[in-house]
Write a protein that holds these residues in place. Sequence first.
Motif, PDB file in Angstrom:
ATOM      1  N   ASN A  17       0.834  -1.208   0.000  1.00  0.00           N
ATOM      2  CA  ASN A  17       0.000   0.000   0.000  1.00  0.00           C
ATOM      3  C   ASN A  17       0.866   1.254   0.000  1.00  0.00           C
ATOM      4  O   ASN A  17       0.595   2.204  -0.743  1.00  0.00           O
ATOM      5  CB  ASN A  17      -0.928   0.020   1.223  1.00  0.00           C
ATOM      6  N   TYR A  21       0.891   4.126  -2.915  1.00  0.00           N
ATOM      7  CA  TYR A  21       0.612   5.539  -2.639  1.00  0.00           C
ATOM      8  C   TYR A  21       1.770   6.420  -3.098  1.00  0.00           C
ATOM      9  O   TYR A  21       1.562   7.521  -3.617  1.00  0.00           O
ATOM     10  CB  TYR A  21       0.349   5.773  -1.150  1.00  0.00           C
ATOM     11  N   GLU A  24       1.513   6.826  -6.793  1.00  0.00           N
ATOM     12  CA  GLU A  24       0.401   7.740  -7.087  1.00  0.00           C
ATOM     13  C   GLU A  24       0.810   9.185  -6.818  1.00  0.00           C
ATOM     14  O   GLU A  24       0.401  10.095  -7.549  1.00  0.00           O
ATOM     15  CB  GLU A  24      -0.823   7.379  -6.246  1.00  0.00           C
ATOM     16  N   LEU A  40      -0.912  11.971  -0.654  1.00  0.00           N
ATOM     17  CA  LEU A  40      -0.584  10.586  -0.978  1.00  0.00           C
ATOM     18  C   LEU A  40       0.727  10.153  -0.325  1.00  0.00           C
ATOM     19  O   LEU A  40       0.841   9.022   0.147  1.00  0.00           O
ATOM     20  CB  LEU A  40      -0.525  10.400  -2.496  1.00  0.00           C
ATOM     21  N   LYS A  43      -0.043   9.268   3.193  1.00  0.00           N
ATOM     22  CA  LYS A  43      -0.629   7.924   3.269  1.00  0.00           C
ATOM     23  C   LYS A  43       0.457   6.859   3.133  1.00  0.00           C
ATOM     24  O   LYS A  43       0.439   5.843   3.837  1.00  0.00           O
ATOM     25  CB  LYS A  43      -1.695   7.736   2.173  1.00  0.00           C
ATOM     26  N   ALA A  44       1.384   7.091   2.217  1.00  0.00           N
ATOM     27  CA  ALA A  44       2.497   6.150   2.038  1.00  0.00           C
ATOM     28  C   ALA A  44       3.312   6.036   3.326  1.00  0.00           C
ATOM     29  O   ALA A  44       3.653   4.927   3.755  1.00  0.00           O
ATOM     30  CB  ALA A  44       3.389   6.605   0.885  1.00  0.00           C
TER      31      ALA A  44
END
Length: 108
Positions: A17, A21, A24, A40, A43-44
């Motif tokens: 995941n 991210y 992205e 993003l 989130k990573a």
Amino acid sequence: MTAIEEISFKLILHSGNGRSYAFEAIKAAKEGEFVKAEELLEKARKELESAHHIQTQLLQKEAAGENNMINLLLIHAQDHLMTGITVKEIAEELIDLRRDMMKQRGRE
């Protein structure tokens, strides 16, 4: 499923995941969407932090004398973690470079 298999799959999940991210985020920066890119990246970071926490627990158990069963799945999970961390770090640099390029061109 054994405990080490479950731990390995959690490592793979969070690491994958985080890596996704990060990619992205690179794409968002390429499109000039730097706020989205930073979101993003965050989130990573969180996903990779979760994976790193799992890895740290394994290391602490081993340091305390618990013998962890090392198998190919765990090695694969460790590869995912290291790849995810590397991609995130490269993404941070690429996004900074993209931002600098846009500023120089007067487009940010």
